[in-house]
Motif scaffolding. Structure first.
Motif, PDB file in Angstrom:
ATOM      1  N   THR A  90      42.619  29.826  33.235  1.00 24.79           N
ATOM      2  CA  THR A  90      42.546  31.277  33.080  1.00 24.79           C
ATOM      3  C   THR A  90      41.112  31.762  33.246  1.00 24.79           C
ATOM      4  OG1 THR A  90      44.411  31.198  31.560  1.00 24.79           O
ATOM      5  CG2 THR A  90      43.089  33.199  31.545  1.00 24.79           C
ATOM      6  N   GLY A  91      40.183  31.049  32.597  1.00 23.37           N
ATOM      7  CA  GLY A  91      38.771  31.435  32.719  1.00 23.37           C
ATOM      8  C   GLY A  91      38.322  31.399  34.169  1.00 23.37           C
ATOM      9  N   LEU A  92      38.659  30.301  34.829  1.00 25.89           N
ATOM     10  CA  LEU A  92      38.294  30.143  36.239  1.00 25.89           C
ATOM     11  C   LEU A  92      38.939  31.247  37.085  1.00 25.89           C
ATOM     12  CD1 LEU A  92      36.799  27.999  38.027  1.00 25.89           C
ATOM     13  CD2 LEU A  92      39.068  27.105  38.561  1.00 25.89           C
ATOM     14  N   GLY A  93      40.216  31.516  36.813  1.00 27.97           N
ATOM     15  CA  GLY A  93      40.952  32.527  37.579  1.00 27.97           C
ATOM     16  C   GLY A  93      40.327  33.902  37.429  1.00 27.97           C
ATOM     17  N   VAL A  94      39.974  34.272  36.194  1.00 25.34           N
ATOM     18  CA  VAL A  94      39.377  35.584  35.957  1.00 25.34           C
ATOM     19  C   VAL A  94      38.027  35.679  36.673  1.00 25.34           C
ATOM     20  CG1 VAL A  94      38.404  37.113  34.200  1.00 25.34           C
ATOM     21  CG2 VAL A  94      40.594  35.976  33.784  1.00 25.34           C
ATOM     22  N   LEU A  95      37.210  34.620  36.551  1.00 24.32           N
ATOM     23  CA  LEU A  95      35.901  34.638  37.210  1.00 24.32           C
ATOM     24  C   LEU A  95      36.051  34.775  38.721  1.00 24.32           C
ATOM     25  CD1 LEU A  95      33.783  31.968  35.273  1.00 24.32           C
ATOM     26  CD2 LEU A  95      33.584  34.459  35.241  1.00 24.32           C
ATOM     27  N   LEU A  96      36.953  33.988  39.300  1.00 26.19           N
ATOM     28  CA  LEU A  96      37.171  34.060  40.743  1.00 26.19           C
ATOM     29  C   LEU A  96      37.623  35.464  41.150  1.00 26.19           C
ATOM     30  CD1 LEU A  96      38.893  30.703  41.735  1.00 26.19           C
ATOM     31  CD2 LEU A  96      36.680  31.561  42.479  1.00 26.19           C
ATOM     32  N   ALA A  97      38.540  36.044  40.352  1.00 22.72           N
ATOM     33  CA  ALA A  97      39.061  37.377  40.684  1.00 22.72           C
ATOM     34  C   ALA A  97      37.932  38.412  40.650  1.00 22.72           C
ATOM     35  CB  ALA A  97      40.174  37.760  39.711  1.00 22.72           C
ATOM     36  N   VAL A  98      37.082  38.329  39.633  1.00 23.99           N
ATOM     37  CA  VAL A  98      35.954  39.266  39.542  1.00 23.99           C
ATOM     38  C   VAL A  98      35.057  39.121  40.769  1.00 23.99           C
ATOM     39  CG1 VAL A  98      33.831  39.771  38.271  1.00 23.99           C
ATOM     40  CG2 VAL A  98      35.974  39.458  37.035  1.00 23.99           C
ATOM     41  N   GLY A  99      34.805  37.859  41.156  1.00 26.22           N
ATOM     42  CA  GLY A  99      33.986  37.617  42.347  1.00 26.22           C
ATOM     43  C   GLY A  99      34.640  38.161  43.606  1.00 26.22           C
ATOM     44  N   ILE A 100      35.940  37.930  43.726  1.00 25.14           N
ATOM     45  CA  ILE A 100      36.663  38.365  44.926  1.00 25.14           C
ATOM     46  C   ILE A 100      36.650  39.890  45.039  1.00 25.14           C
ATOM     47  CG2 ILE A 100      39.010  38.584  45.849  1.00 25.14           C
ATOM     48  CD1 ILE A 100      39.435  35.640  44.978  1.00 25.14           C
ATOM     49  N   VAL A 101      36.803  40.571  43.899  1.00 27.09           N
ATOM     50  CA  VAL A 101      36.841  42.034  43.931  1.00 27.09           C
ATOM     51  C   VAL A 101      35.459  42.615  44.247  1.00 27.09           C
ATOM     52  CG1 VAL A 101      37.156  44.070  42.469  1.00 27.09           C
ATOM     53  CG2 VAL A 101      38.859  42.256  42.448  1.00 27.09           C
ATOM     54  N   THR A 130      36.996  37.019  51.547  1.00 24.66           N
ATOM     55  CA  THR A 130      37.469  36.389  52.780  1.00 24.66           C
ATOM     56  C   THR A 130      37.354  34.869  52.731  1.00 24.66           C
ATOM     57  OG1 THR A 130      35.294  36.865  53.683  1.00 24.66           O
ATOM     58  CG2 THR A 130      37.073  38.345  54.314  1.00 24.66           C
ATOM     59  N   SER A 131      36.442  34.336  51.898  1.00 22.62           N
ATOM     60  CA  SER A 131      36.248  32.879  51.911  1.00 22.62           C
ATOM     61  C   SER A 131      37.067  32.156  50.843  1.00 22.62           C
ATOM     62  CB  SER A 131      34.769  32.545  51.752  1.00 22.62           C
ATOM     63  OG  SER A 131      34.306  33.000  50.502  1.00 22.62           O
ATOM     64  N   VAL A 132      37.172  32.725  49.640  1.00 20.44           N
ATOM     65  CA  VAL A 132      37.810  31.996  48.533  1.00 20.44           C
ATOM     66  C   VAL A 132      39.332  32.128  48.549  1.00 20.44           C
ATOM     67  CG1 VAL A 132      38.015  31.855  46.031  1.00 20.44           C
ATOM     68  CG2 VAL A 132      35.779  32.139  47.075  1.00 20.44           C
ATOM     69  N   MET A 133      39.800  33.337  48.837  1.00 18.45           N
ATOM     70  CA  MET A 133      41.233  33.590  48.714  1.00 18.45           C
ATOM     71  C   MET A 133      42.092  32.642  49.569  1.00 18.45           C
ATOM     72  SD  MET A 133      42.780  35.391  46.613  1.00 18.45           S
ATOM     73  CE  MET A 133      44.395  36.031  46.238  1.00 18.45           C
ATOM     74  N   PRO A 134      41.743  32.439  50.860  1.00 14.53           N
ATOM     75  CA  PRO A 134      42.567  31.508  51.658  1.00 14.53           C
ATOM     76  C   PRO A 134      42.619  30.110  51.049  1.00 14.53           C
ATOM     77  CG  PRO A 134      41.079  32.734  53.072  1.00 14.53           C
ATOM     78  CD  PRO A 134      40.676  33.039  51.665  1.00 14.53           C
ATOM     79  N   TRP A 135      41.473  29.649  50.509  1.00 16.45           N
ATOM     80  CA  TRP A 135      41.458  28.308  49.902  1.00 16.45           C
ATOM     81  C   TRP A 135      42.305  28.259  48.643  1.00 16.45           C
ATOM     82  CZ3 TRP A 135      40.275  24.339  52.592  1.00 16.45           C
ATOM     83  CH2 TRP A 135      39.375  24.467  53.659  1.00 16.45           C
ATOM     84  N   ALA A 136      42.270  29.337  47.880  1.00 14.19           N
ATOM     85  CA  ALA A 136      43.103  29.384  46.674  1.00 14.19           C
ATOM     86  C   ALA A 136      44.570  29.267  47.058  1.00 14.19           C
ATOM     87  CB  ALA A 136      42.849  30.691  45.917  1.00 14.19           C
ATOM     88  N   ILE A 137      44.943  29.934  48.152  1.00 13.01           N
ATOM     89  CA  ILE A 137      46.343  29.876  48.587  1.00 13.01           C
ATOM     90  C   ILE A 137      46.686  28.480  49.100  1.00 13.01           C
ATOM     91  CG2 ILE A 137      47.987  30.758  50.300  1.00 13.01           C
ATOM     92  CD1 ILE A 137      46.387  33.455  50.024  1.00 13.01           C
ATOM     93  N   VAL A 138      45.780  27.913  49.926  1.00 12.78           N
ATOM     94  CA  VAL A 138      46.014  26.564  50.459  1.00 12.78           C
ATOM     95  C   VAL A 138      46.149  25.557  49.318  1.00 12.78           C
ATOM     96  CG1 VAL A 138      44.901  24.670  51.699  1.00 12.78           C
ATOM     97  CG2 VAL A 138      44.953  26.959  52.706  1.00 12.78           C
ATOM     98  N   TYR A 169      44.428  23.443  37.548  1.00 12.90           N
ATOM     99  CA  TYR A 169      44.627  23.558  38.996  1.00 12.90           C
ATOM    100  C   TYR A 169      45.874  24.377  39.300  1.00 12.90           C
ATOM    101  CZ  TYR A 169      45.019  21.991  43.866  1.00 12.90           C
ATOM    102  OH  TYR A 169      45.098  21.955  45.221  1.00 12.90           O
ATOM    103  N   LEU A 170      46.906  24.191  38.479  1.00  7.83           N
ATOM    104  CA  LEU A 170      48.148  24.936  38.704  1.00  7.83           C
ATOM    105  C   LEU A 170      48.101  26.337  38.118  1.00  7.83           C
ATOM    106  CD1 LEU A 170      51.086  22.421  38.184  1.00  7.83           C
ATOM    107  CD2 LEU A 170      50.048  23.226  40.298  1.00  7.83           C
ATOM    108  N   SER A 171      47.356  26.511  37.019  1.00  2.00           N
ATOM    109  CA  SER A 171      47.453  27.802  36.321  1.00  2.00           C
ATOM    110  C   SER A 171      46.420  28.818  36.783  1.00  2.00           C
ATOM    111  CB  SER A 171      47.342  27.602  34.807  1.00  2.00           C
ATOM    112  OG  SER A 171      46.082  27.074  34.479  1.00  2.00           O
ATOM    113  N   PHE A 172      45.371  28.398  37.495  1.00  6.29           N
ATOM    114  CA  PHE A 172      44.364  29.399  37.874  1.00  6.29           C
ATOM    115  C   PHE A 172      44.907  30.348  38.933  1.00  6.29           C
ATOM    116  CE2 PHE A 172      42.367  29.070  42.085  1.00  6.29           C
ATOM    117  CZ  PHE A 172      42.954  27.919  42.568  1.00  6.29           C
ATOM    118  N   PHE A 173      45.829  29.854  39.758  1.00  2.00           N
ATOM    119  CA  PHE A 173      46.256  30.647  40.906  1.00  2.00           C
ATOM    120  C   PHE A 173      46.980  31.954  40.526  1.00  2.00           C
ATOM    121  CE2 PHE A 173      49.143  31.571  44.495  1.00  2.00           C
ATOM    122  CZ  PHE A 173      48.175  31.877  45.436  1.00  2.00           C
ATOM    123  N   PRO A 174      48.023  31.880  39.673  1.00  2.00           N
ATOM    124  CA  PRO A 174      48.653  33.155  39.294  1.00  2.00           C
ATOM    125  C   PRO A 174      47.667  34.107  38.633  1.00  2.00           C
ATOM    126  CG  PRO A 174      49.547  31.320  38.018  1.00  2.00           C
ATOM    127  CD  PRO A 174      48.729  30.730  39.106  1.00  2.00           C
TER     128      PRO A 174
END
Lengths: 316, 267
Positions: free
Chosen positions: A132-143, A150-158, A192-197
């Motif tokens: 969750t912590g990782l997911g929130v940080l990534l989301a803040v960065g992405i926004v 453009t760089s992180v989101m595709p990898w998160a999906i892959v 690894y499984l929970s950061f994505f949602p």
């Protein structure tokens, strides 16, 4: 209350009935083998003939022996009451009355489901918190950064397209080689499984304020940080909770998968051990423990969600 | 009350000279504003009226520094719009109240004060004062959903007034409200303007609203967005609602309507 309980009871009853019926063809061959050894008359009378016969046909032509289908020692499909007894024995039976249980020895028995559920629970929670912590940080960065978007989101999906069962042993081996073992590698798989949602939900949530609300903050000359804390984060809370409910269930799956190759306790280890030794009711009991744990965790998140939203005045 | 202008200094608060704004869109450039010249004096109530696409909102957003003109000059309090924004020269009221649902009414009004780093005591004092100004005292601890649409919009006006900007920019603030509520809020807005002496820029598409409220009415027309008429209202500052039946009112309304029609003939 009654209109909520009744439909649930009906469904449970239907499932249990179906389960008992399914036990008949699933266990018929072993039942007939045993009966034959005990000297009873079965049709067809030899194992070789029975091998080529259909299971349902065997059930229909040996109605005298069917009761044994529900009391097999190592049934292919144990009957519901056998699983219930196993759950009782490996929880209350083991902990309260057993010599190695918490009541008599002061610590949980490593043969009890309570003990193994606990191990899985902590790995799940640790992985969930990391994810969750990782997911929130990534989301803040992405926004906030087009580059990250453009760089992180595709990898998160892959990352989510790789089967976790294939990846889990590698994570464990790699971490073991650098001296990390125990709960942490399992938590990594959970994370690894929970950061994505959480990433997906939070990106949507952080972007949910409309142009007018962002313009309003601009008229105050607010910095992006202030916009984040005063507008974007509070606005994303409902989205976050929706993601957390998916995330916690994914975390549990991750922890169980992480326990499969290690065999040092946990529900995953319990399931695999059960399948090694043909203890099907042990597998089923562990499965029910995992399902119960998942339900409790999701319920806990829901309760937290209700409390938080009410405190924020959003729920009304 | 006399018709004398209340302003002491003659320097305009907002001055636009040959203002142009062209948006680059997928269908090619769109000229939102062309050669806009306008002076707004201190304490004036200026309405911008015109059909959609005439650039009235765009012009207001230029004043607020939310859009950057592609040509001409625009000064607010003698500064560039950006500098004026940093100097907290104006409060902006949008068409929707846009209150944060997770903040109380008091908390919403406090939002700009928090961002502008007022002290806690000062924040509380100002919140109390501006809520009183818009007749919402006693609602400080209520959540937005507990208030009617008109009350929410009053709260958003209080939010724009909280940090004492001397210009109030309002973009169709009552556009989403029904006519009865709108009349009341118009009356209250005039009272507020009278008490605070602020300069108000007000975008609307309602002719009666523009005539009732303004000391100056700017009529605009679309494609490209431009000013077709500027009417200085002869109505007194003190305006009861029934002034709308007076001959003077009807004449101004007529002139506004003519101006709008003239702007429409070329499409």
């Amino acid at each position: 209350m009654r209109e909520r309980v009744l439909p649930v009871l009906v469904v449970v009853l239907a499932i249990v009935t179906l389960w008992y019926v399914a036990c008949l063809p699933m266990n018929i061959r072993e039942v007939l083998t045993e009966a034959e050894r005990a000297g009873a008359v079965v049709t067809p009378s030899t194992a070789i003939e029975r091998r080529d016969a259909g299971a349902i046909g065997l059930v229909l032509s040996n109605t005298d022996h069917l009761a044994q289908s529900w009391s097999q020692e190592r049934a292919k499909l144990p009957a519901p009451h056998q699983v219930a007894i196993e759950i009782w024995d490996s929880t209350i039976g083991e902990e309260v009355y057993g010599r190695r249980g918490i009541v008599q020895s002061g610590s949980f028995s490593n043969r009890s489901l309570v003990y193994h559920t606990g191990i899985t629970l902590w790995a799940t929670v640790l992985g969930f918190v990391i994810g969750t912590g990782l997911g929130v940080l990534l989301a803040v960065g992405i926004v906030h950064s087009r580059t990250m978007d453009t760089s992180v989101m595709p990898w998160a999906i892959v990352s989510q397209t790789i089967p976790i069962v294939a990846l889990a042993p590698m994570i464990i081996v790699v971490l073991y080689s650098v001296g990390v073992q125990g709960m942490f590698p399992k938590a990594v798989i959970s994370a690894y499984l929970s950061f994505f949602p959480v990433v997906v939900g939070m990106v949507k949530g952080l972007r949910s304020p409309d142009a007018m609300q962002l313009d309003l903050l601009r008229t105050y000359s607010a910095s992006p940080t202030e916009a984040l804390f005063k507008l974007r984060l509070p606005a994303s809370v409902p989205y976050l909770f929706a993601s957390l409910k998916i995330g916690i269930a994914a975390s549990l799956v991750g922890a169980i998968v992480g326990e499969l190759p290690v065999q040092k306790g946990g529900l995953g280890a319990r399931m695999l051990a059960g399948s090694y030794y043909g203890q099907t009711s042990q597998i089923w009991a562990a499965l029910f423990a995992a399902a119960t744990l998942a339900a409790v965790l999701v319920f806990a998140i829901s309760a937290m969600e209700r409390r938080t939203l009410r405190r924020m005045g959003v729920a009304g | 009350m006399a018709q004398t202008e209340p302003q002491a200094d003659t320097a305009p608060v907002i001055a636009a000279r040959g203002l142009d704004l062209t948006f680059q869109t997928g269908d090619g450039p769109v000229q939102a504003l062309r050669d806009v010249n306008l002076d707004i004096g201190r304490g004036e109530f200026v309405s911008f009226i015109g059909p959609s696409g005439c650039g009235k909102t765009t012009f207001l957003r230029c004043i607020a520094g939310l859009e950057t003109p592609t040509g001409g000059t625009l000064t607010v309090n003698g500064m560039t719009p950006d500098a004026a924004r940093r100097a907290r020269s104006y409060g902006y009221v949008f068409q929707a109240a846009g209150l944060y649902p997770w903040r109380t009414i008091g908390g919403n009004v406090r939002l700009p004060l928090e961002i502008m780093k007022f002290s806690k005591a000062e924040q509380a004092e100002r919140v109390r004062r501006v809520l009183e100004l818009v007749d919402l005292d006693g609602f400080e601890n209520k959540y937005p959903w507990q208030l009617s649409g008109g009350m929410q919009q009053r709260a958003s006006i209080a939010r724009a007034l909280a940090f004492d900007a001397d210009i109030l920019l309002m973009d169709e603030p009552f556009g989403a409200l029904d006519e009865i509520v709108r009349d009341r809020l118009n009356e209250e807005l005039l009272g507020l303007w009278d008490r605070t002496g602020k300069t108000i820029g007000f975008v609307t598409h309602s002719i009666p609203e523009a005539v009732y409220l303004s000391t100056k009415i700017v009529v605009m027309s679309p494609r490209p967005g431009r000013i077709t008429d500027v009417i200085d209202s002869p109505l007194p500052r003190e305006r009861p609602l029934d002034i709308r039946d007076s001959q003077a009112f009807i004449e101004i309304a007529h002139r506004v309507r003519e101006g709008l029609r003239a702007g429409h003939t070329d499409d």
